[in-house]
Every structure is written in C-alpha cells, then in structure tokens.
Design an enzyme around this catalytic site. Structure first.
Site, mmCIF file in Angstrom:
data_model
loop_
_atom_site.group_PDB
_atom_site.id
_atom_site.type_symbol
_atom_site.label_atom_id
_atom_site.label_comp_id
_atom_site.label_asym_id
_atom_site.label_seq_id
_atom_site.Cartn_x
_atom_site.Cartn_y
_atom_site.Cartn_z
ATOM 1 N N GLN A 29 0.812 -1.220 0.000
ATOM 2 C CA GLN A 29 0.000 0.000 0.000
ATOM 3 C C GLN A 29 0.848 1.274 0.000
ATOM 4 O OE1 GLN A 29 -2.928 -0.295 3.099
ATOM 5 N NE2 GLN A 29 -4.019 -1.936 2.072
ATOM 6 N N GLU A 86 16.536 30.456 -13.965
ATOM 7 C CA GLU A 86 15.348 31.082 -14.573
ATOM 8 C C GLU A 86 14.394 31.634 -13.520
ATOM 9 O OE1 GLU A 86 14.653 32.089 -17.293
ATOM 10 O OE2 GLU A 86 16.048 31.104 -18.647
HETATM 11 P P1 TGC Z 1 10.737 45.100 -12.490
HETATM 12 O O1 TGC Z 1 10.663 46.556 -12.150
HETATM 13 O O2 TGC Z 1 9.756 44.188 -11.876
HETATM 14 O O3 TGC Z 1 10.621 44.941 -14.087
HETATM 15 C C1 TGC Z 1 11.336 45.774 -14.982
HETATM 16 C C2 TGC Z 1 10.512 45.808 -16.259
HETATM 17 O O4 TGC Z 1 10.446 44.499 -16.837
HETATM 18 C C3 TGC Z 1 9.070 44.059 -16.911
HETATM 19 N N1 TGC Z 1 9.097 42.631 -16.533
HETATM 20 C C4 TGC Z 1 8.912 41.624 -17.408
HETATM 21 N N2 TGC Z 1 8.626 41.612 -18.705
HETATM 22 C C5 TGC Z 1 8.512 40.400 -19.312
HETATM 23 N N3 TGC Z 1 8.672 39.228 -18.655
HETATM 24 C C6 TGC Z 1 8.966 39.212 -17.339
HETATM 25 N N4 TGC Z 1 9.139 38.045 -16.709
HETATM 26 C C7 TGC Z 1 9.097 40.448 -16.656
HETATM 27 N N5 TGC Z 1 9.392 40.778 -15.374
HETATM 28 C C8 TGC Z 1 9.382 42.126 -15.318
HETATM 29 C C9 TGC Z 1 8.326 44.927 -15.921
HETATM 30 O O5 TGC Z 1 6.969 45.037 -16.285
HETATM 31 C C10 TGC Z 1 9.060 46.242 -16.077
HETATM 32 O O6 TGC Z 1 8.657 46.823 -17.290
HETATM 33 P P2 TGC Z 1 8.633 48.414 -17.485
HETATM 34 O O7 TGC Z 1 8.200 48.608 -18.893
HETATM 35 O O8 TGC Z 1 7.653 48.897 -16.460
HETATM 36 O O9 TGC Z 1 10.016 48.896 -17.205
HETATM 37 O O10 TGC Z 1 12.236 44.650 -12.261
HETATM 38 P P3 TGC Z 1 12.999 44.268 -10.931
HETATM 39 O O11 TGC Z 1 14.404 44.728 -11.070
HETATM 40 O O12 TGC Z 1 12.206 44.695 -9.728
HETATM 41 O O13 TGC Z 1 13.073 42.669 -11.009
HETATM 42 C C11 TGC Z 1 12.032 41.861 -10.768
HETATM 43 C C12 TGC Z 1 12.479 40.364 -10.673
HETATM 44 C C13 TGC Z 1 13.119 40.056 -9.342
HETATM 45 C C14 TGC Z 1 11.185 39.593 -10.814
HETATM 46 C C15 TGC Z 1 13.463 40.014 -11.819
HETATM 47 O O14 TGC Z 1 14.695 40.633 -11.627
HETATM 48 C C16 TGC Z 1 13.687 38.521 -11.950
HETATM 49 O O15 TGC Z 1 12.920 37.840 -12.620
HETATM 50 N N6 TGC Z 1 14.768 37.957 -11.322
HETATM 51 C C17 TGC Z 1 15.164 36.587 -11.508
HETATM 52 C C18 TGC Z 1 16.410 36.536 -12.365
HETATM 53 C C19 TGC Z 1 16.431 35.334 -13.270
HETATM 54 O O16 TGC Z 1 15.447 34.662 -13.480
HETATM 55 N N7 TGC Z 1 17.566 35.102 -13.898
HETATM 56 C C20 TGC Z 1 17.666 34.089 -14.886
HETATM 57 C C21 TGC Z 1 18.980 34.171 -15.625
HETATM 58 S S1 TGC Z 1 19.028 33.206 -17.107
HETATM 59 C C22 TGC Z 1 19.031 31.625 -16.604
HETATM 60 O O17 TGC Z 1 18.889 31.277 -15.488
HETATM 61 C C23 TGC Z 1 19.180 30.645 -17.694
HETATM 62 S S2 TGC Z 1 19.110 29.002 -17.233
HETATM 63 C C24 TGC Z 1 19.009 28.400 -18.784
HETATM 64 C C25 TGC Z 1 18.939 26.959 -18.935
HETATM 65 O O18 TGC Z 1 19.985 26.277 -18.819
HETATM 66 O O19 TGC Z 1 17.823 26.466 -19.252
HETATM 67 P P1 FAD Z 2 20.749 34.306 -5.133
HETATM 68 O O1 FAD Z 2 20.030 35.355 -5.905
HETATM 69 O O2 FAD Z 2 21.970 34.677 -4.377
HETATM 70 O O3 FAD Z 2 19.725 33.601 -4.140
HETATM 71 C C1 FAD Z 2 20.145 32.835 -3.017
HETATM 72 C C2 FAD Z 2 18.897 32.447 -2.218
HETATM 73 O O4 FAD Z 2 18.232 33.640 -1.765
HETATM 74 C C3 FAD Z 2 17.880 31.677 -3.044
HETATM 75 O O5 FAD Z 2 17.249 30.747 -2.217
HETATM 76 C C4 FAD Z 2 16.880 32.758 -3.463
HETATM 77 O O6 FAD Z 2 15.587 32.249 -3.711
HETATM 78 C C5 FAD Z 2 16.899 33.646 -2.223
HETATM 79 N N1 FAD Z 2 16.514 35.035 -2.494
HETATM 80 C C6 FAD Z 2 17.050 35.885 -3.393
HETATM 81 N N2 FAD Z 2 16.405 37.062 -3.362
HETATM 82 C C7 FAD Z 2 15.443 36.955 -2.406
HETATM 83 C C8 FAD Z 2 14.437 37.820 -1.886
HETATM 84 N N3 FAD Z 2 14.288 39.066 -2.355
HETATM 85 N N4 FAD Z 2 13.629 37.358 -0.913
HETATM 86 C C9 FAD Z 2 13.734 36.097 -0.442
HETATM 87 N N5 FAD Z 2 14.685 35.232 -0.884
HETATM 88 C C10 FAD Z 2 15.516 35.653 -1.847
HETATM 89 N N6 FAD Z 2 22.217 32.621 -15.675
HETATM 90 C C11 FAD Z 2 22.379 33.202 -16.902
HETATM 91 O O7 FAD Z 2 22.388 34.416 -17.031
HETATM 92 N N7 FAD Z 2 22.534 32.430 -18.015
HETATM 93 C C12 FAD Z 2 22.542 31.078 -17.967
HETATM 94 O O8 FAD Z 2 22.651 30.411 -19.010
HETATM 95 C C13 FAD Z 2 22.400 30.439 -16.693
HETATM 96 N N8 FAD Z 2 22.466 29.087 -16.596
HETATM 97 C C14 FAD Z 2 22.491 28.510 -15.347
HETATM 98 C C15 FAD Z 2 22.741 27.139 -15.241
HETATM 99 C C16 FAD Z 2 22.805 26.545 -13.985
HETATM 100 C C17 FAD Z 2 23.133 25.100 -13.879
HETATM 101 C C18 FAD Z 2 22.563 27.310 -12.832
HETATM 102 C C19 FAD Z 2 22.582 26.665 -11.476
HETATM 103 C C20 FAD Z 2 22.319 28.663 -12.927
HETATM 104 C C21 FAD Z 2 22.294 29.283 -14.184
HETATM 105 N N9 FAD Z 2 22.108 30.664 -14.325
HETATM 106 C C22 FAD Z 2 22.235 31.260 -15.545
HETATM 107 C C23 FAD Z 2 22.024 31.492 -13.129
HETATM 108 C C24 FAD Z 2 20.676 31.469 -12.435
HETATM 109 O O9 FAD Z 2 19.722 32.185 -13.151
HETATM 110 C C25 FAD Z 2 20.866 32.042 -11.021
HETATM 111 O O10 FAD Z 2 21.604 31.087 -10.301
HETATM 112 C C26 FAD Z 2 19.550 32.333 -10.339
HETATM 113 O O11 FAD Z 2 18.910 33.440 -10.941
HETATM 114 C C27 FAD Z 2 19.716 32.608 -8.825
HETATM 115 O O12 FAD Z 2 20.759 33.488 -8.588
HETATM 116 P P2 FAD Z 2 21.877 33.126 -7.467
HETATM 117 O O13 FAD Z 2 22.369 31.767 -7.739
HETATM 118 O O14 FAD Z 2 22.857 34.249 -7.469
HETATM 119 O O15 FAD Z 2 21.101 33.071 -6.113
#
Ligand code: TGC
Ligand code: FAD
Length: 394
Positions: free
Chosen positions: A290, A374
């Site tokens: 189960q 992401e």
């Molecule tokens: P915030 O003031 O909220 O936004 C600035 C402007 O951007 C617009 N916006 C978006 N537009 C489209 N899609 C979204 N997801 C959007 N999020 C915000 C927003 O409307 C605003 O527009 P405007 O015209 O008013 O200027 O910006 P903030 O600096 O307060 O940031 C908000 C926050 C924390 C949500 C943002 O910084 C965030 O999403 N942080 C997470 C960072 C992240 O996801 N990094 C990923 C890096 S790439 C990666 O991880 C690749 S892994 C790839 C793989 O191997 O698959």
């Molecule tokens: P941090 O931002 O330092 O976060 C650390 C912890 O704090 C997390 O638990 C988070 O949730 C928490 N935290 C952060 N802010 C807050 C808040 N305001 N309130 C509460 N909790 C919070 N990036 C690219 O640009 N291009 C790529 O191709 C890419 N590929 C990647 C591939 C891998 C395998 C990995 C692991 C990461 C990759 N990234 C890439 C980076 C990825 O997008 C970041 O690792 C991610 O956005 C988190 O950033 P950080 O690792 O600096 O964590």
C-alpha cells in the site's frame, strides 16, 4: 536496458492536442528514446554535454521551433514547442537546457530586439546548429537581482567596449556567440541595460568551465569574463532598451521549463511504476504494497495536474494572452512537482535508485538546478505575491 516509453497520460491529454502537435511530440519522443536515453547516463558521468546530438536536434527542428519559418525555424505553435521541451527533458534537463538557451535566450532576443540584418545573419545558422549561443545575464553578485549588474558597455568610436563577469552561463564554453547584457548608461538613463551579440572569439572574452557541480552534469556551465571586449555598433541589439528586454527572454525560457519539468517527472514515474511491478520483496512485488501504491498515486496526480497546467498555459500563449506572472506560476509549480516526483521515484527504487543505470537520481539532481535557474522558486513566489497583493516584496 530501459523499456520503450509509452507515455503517462491519465486524463487523455492527447485528445486535447491537434494531430500535428501529437506528430511533433512523437517524432521527438522517438528520437529521445533512440538516441538520448541510451547515452545520457554515460555523458552525465563523464560530465559532458553530448555534442554529437546537436546535428540531429537541428534536423528535427528543436532550435527556436516557435520562431518563424522565414528565418529558417520551424514556425510551430507554442503548444508544439512545449511538447518538444517536455520530450527533451524526459531525456535529461541538460538536453532541454541546451535547446532552451539556443532558442529562447539567444534566437528569441535576436528575433525580438535585433535588426533585420542580424536576424538574417544569425537565426538560420542558429536554427541549423551551425552556431551555438549562450545568454549572459547573471553575475557573481547579481543572480536574482539582475538590475544591479556591474557589467558595462561604453561607447567608443564607432563601437562599444564591454567589461564585466557573467556567471553560471549554460553553453558558455561551447558557444560561438554570446548574448551579453550590460549597463550602457545611454538613452538618457544611467541604468539602461542593453544586449550585444558577441562572437566568443572576440579578444578579451574568456570562458571557464564551472568546476564542482553536482547537478546538470550533462550540460556546460561556465563563467565568462569580459576584459575590454571591443565590438562594432552592429553587435548591439537595437530594439532592446532596458531590463525589460532580458526579462522578456526569461519569460520565453520559463515557459519551456514549465513543460520540460513535466517530461522529467514522466520519465521518473514511468521508471518507478515498472520497477514497482518487477521488484519482489516479502514474497511479492513492492507495487502490491500500500505504501508504494500511495507513492505512485501521488506522483500520477501531480504529473496530471502539471500536464494540464502546461497545456492551458500554452493555449493562452498561442492566443497571445499569457502573462509573465502566469508563466511564473507554471514554472514554479511544475518544477516543484517534478522535484517531488523524482525524489519519490528514487526512494521507491531503493538502493538501485542511487545508480546511474536508473534515471530518477539523475533527474532529481538536475531538477535542483532547474528549481534555481530562470528565477528561483522563491523569486516566482514573490512575483505571484506581488501580482496578488500589488506589493513588491523582493
Ligand atoms: P521590475 O521593475 O519588476 O521589471 C522591470 C521591467 O520588466 C518588466 N518585466 C517583465 N517583462 C517580461 N517578462 C517578465 N518576466 C518580466 N518581469 C518584469 C516589468 O513590467 C518592467 O517593465 P517596465 O516597462 O515597467 O520597465 O524589475 P525588478 O528589477 O524589480 O526585477 C524583478 C524580478 C526580481 C522579478 C526580476 O529581476 C527577476 O525575474 N529575477 C530573476 C532573475 C532570473 O530569473 N535570472 C535568470 C537568468 S538566465 C538563466 O537562469 C538561464 S538558465 C538556462 C537553462 O539552462 O535552461
Ligand atoms: P541568489 O540570488 O543569491 O539567491 C540565493 C537564495 O536567496 C535563493 O534561495 C533565493 O531564492 C533567495 N533570495 C534571493 N532574493 C530573495 C528575496 N528578495 N527574498 C527572499 N529570498 C531571496 N544565468 C544566466 O544568465 N545564463 C545562464 O545560461 C544560466 N544558466 C544557469 C545554469 C545553472 C546550472 C545554474 C545553477 C544557474 C544558471 N544561471 C544562468 C544562473 C541562475 O539564473 C541564477 O543562479 C539564479 O537566478 C539565482 O541566482 P543566485 O544563484 O545568485 O542566487
């Protein structure tokens, strides 16, 4: 030897797909079974992205599959694109990552923010896999908060000079071109952020493999250093003018992840269900106990919810009605779901569950990266919290 995958479809989600969507899904499914599943465990142990898969991925059209045919892409709808991501990640999150980065984070910004010349120059070659791209947004001190990035691009003569460090860059050491996001301080805004297409052979750009990973081992993750990297004006993506531009790219990639995570979960469930019927303990299959039946019921329920969530998001996106916050909800929910399914599958498998011959632990480890990149799970919680309350809590 893994048995052929027959799908996990408890609610007949197939009946909600068009014939073309099913056909595309089945083509990728078959390729994953024939060419990814047999080699991925070894590639994972060898800690390498299996580049030998790239030509076939290009041939079946997975790179930028939802971008228009006039640029050499498949021109598929977003549901078909999502199904491709699902099947690729059923093989391994690293394979889906490779395709996600190439399509959603390199081809999409060129398509959306590039000039017509840039589109014509790069998109067909990226679609054919002749060029590999990477996306540099994250920095050592700016992961969740890319707005704070320190990388700069300064106008110099007829071009730009880039300086800074990008961290955790998928495909960073394999890439021919990097999309680099940098503070330009132009457009009347000292914090303006713009994107550049930078050939990785440009002097001053170096990439270093990230050592010591315990997750996503069949994927290249690198640091990219930029020291006085000079690029011409034509490297600038002219229509990308602020942080909004890279965040729009993230929405595309997060959409693919919402589907991909379902694929990883389906692989784990399929393996666990088979094992439950085969493994004899206390004179009967463990599937007859189960506790294991509850485990399988939970996994099946979570996957079914995830499938319906991804599909409806895809239908919204195809109508042009999907909001970034809805994409956040699906990325957050489905990756969390897949982490739980992978962990429960690994546990059901007992000691065998820690072996590379089985898939569950590989997926479980991969999904920890997917949970973080992401936008971490927490960041998506805050995006949804802001959407509900109107109060940003970052
Ligand atoms: P915030 O003031 O909220 O936004 C600035 C402007 O951007 C617009 N916006 C978006 N537009 C489209 N899609 C979204 N997801 C959007 N999020 C915000 C927003 O409307 C605003 O527009 P405007 O015209 O008013 O200027 O910006 P903030 O600096 O307060 O940031 C908000 C926050 C924390 C949500 C943002 O910084 C965030 O999403 N942080 C997470 C960072 C992240 O996801 N990094 C990923 C890096 S790439 C990666 O991880 C690749 S892994 C790839 C793989 O191997 O698959
Ligand atoms: P941090 O931002 O330092 O976060 C650390 C912890 O704090 C997390 O638990 C988070 O949730 C928490 N935290 C952060 N802010 C807050 C808040 N305001 N309130 C509460 N909790 C919070 N990036 C690219 O640009 N291009 C790529 O191709 C890419 N590929 C990647 C591939 C891998 C395998 C990995 C692991 C990461 C990759 N990234 C890439 C980076 C990825 O997008 C970041 O690792 C991610 O956005 C988190 O950033 P950080 O690792 O600096 O964590």
């Amino acid at each position: 030897m893994a048995a052929r995958f027959e799908g996990v479809d408890y609610y007949d989600v197939d009946s909600l797909l068009s014939e073309e969507e099913r056909m595309i899904r089945d083509t990728v499914r078959e390729w994953v079974d024939d060419e990814v599943v047999p080699i991925i465990g070894e590639a994972y142990i060898e800690r390498r992205f299996p580049t030998e898969l790239k030509p076939k991925m290009a041939e079946i059209g997975v790179f930028g599959a939802n971008l228009p045919e006039e640029y050499g892409c498949a021109g598929l709808n977003n549901v078909a694109y999502g199904l491709i991501m699902q099947e690729l990640e059923r093989g391994d999150s690293g394979i889906r990552s490779f395709a996600s980065v190439q399509g959603a984070l390199v081809m999409y910004p060129i398509y959306e923010f590039g000039s017509e010349e840039q589109r014509r120059e790069y998109l067909p070659r990226l679609a054919r896999g002749e060029l590999v791209g990477c996306f540099g947004l994250t920095e050592p001190d700016f992961g969740s908060n890319p707005a704070g990035m320190r990388t700069t691009a300064r106008k110099s003569g007829s071009g730009w000079v880039l300086n800074g460090t990008k961290m955790w860059i998928t495909n960073g050491s394999l890439a021919d071109v990097a999309i680099i996001w940098a503070k330009t301080g132009d457009l009347g805004d000292p914090n303006s952020i713009r994107g550049f297409i930078v050939p990785t052979t440009t002097p001053g750009l170096t990439a270093h493999d990230q050592k010591g990973k315990l997750s996503l081992l069949a994927s290249d993750t690198s640091e990219i250093a930029l020291e006085d990297v000079c690029v011409p004006e034509e490297a600038l993506l002219p229509e990308g003018r602020a942080l909004r531009s890279p965040l729009m790219c993230l929405t595309q990639a997060r959409y693919g992840i919402a589907w991909g995570a379902v694929g990883a979960a389906m692989a784990c469930f399929d393996e666990a269900a088979r094992y439950a019927n085969e493994r004899i303990m206390f004179d009967g299959p463990i599937g007859g106990k189960q506790i294991q039946q509850v485990r399988l019921a939970d996994m099946l329920t979570w996957i079914t919810q995830g499938q319906l969530l991804a599909l409806q998001l895809g239908r919204l996106k195809d109508r042009g009605a999907a909001r970034p916050q809805q994409v956040s909800l699906a990325k957050r929910a489905n990756v969390d779901m897949a982490c739980n399914v992978a962990r429960e599958a690994r546990r059901l498998l007992g000691a065998n569950g820690i072996l590379i011959e089985y898939q569950a632990m590989r997926h479980m480890c991969n999904l920890e990266s997917v949970y973080t990149y992401e936008g971490t799970h927490d960041i998506h919680s805050l995006i949804l919290g802001q959407d509900v309350t109107g109060i940003p809590a970052f």
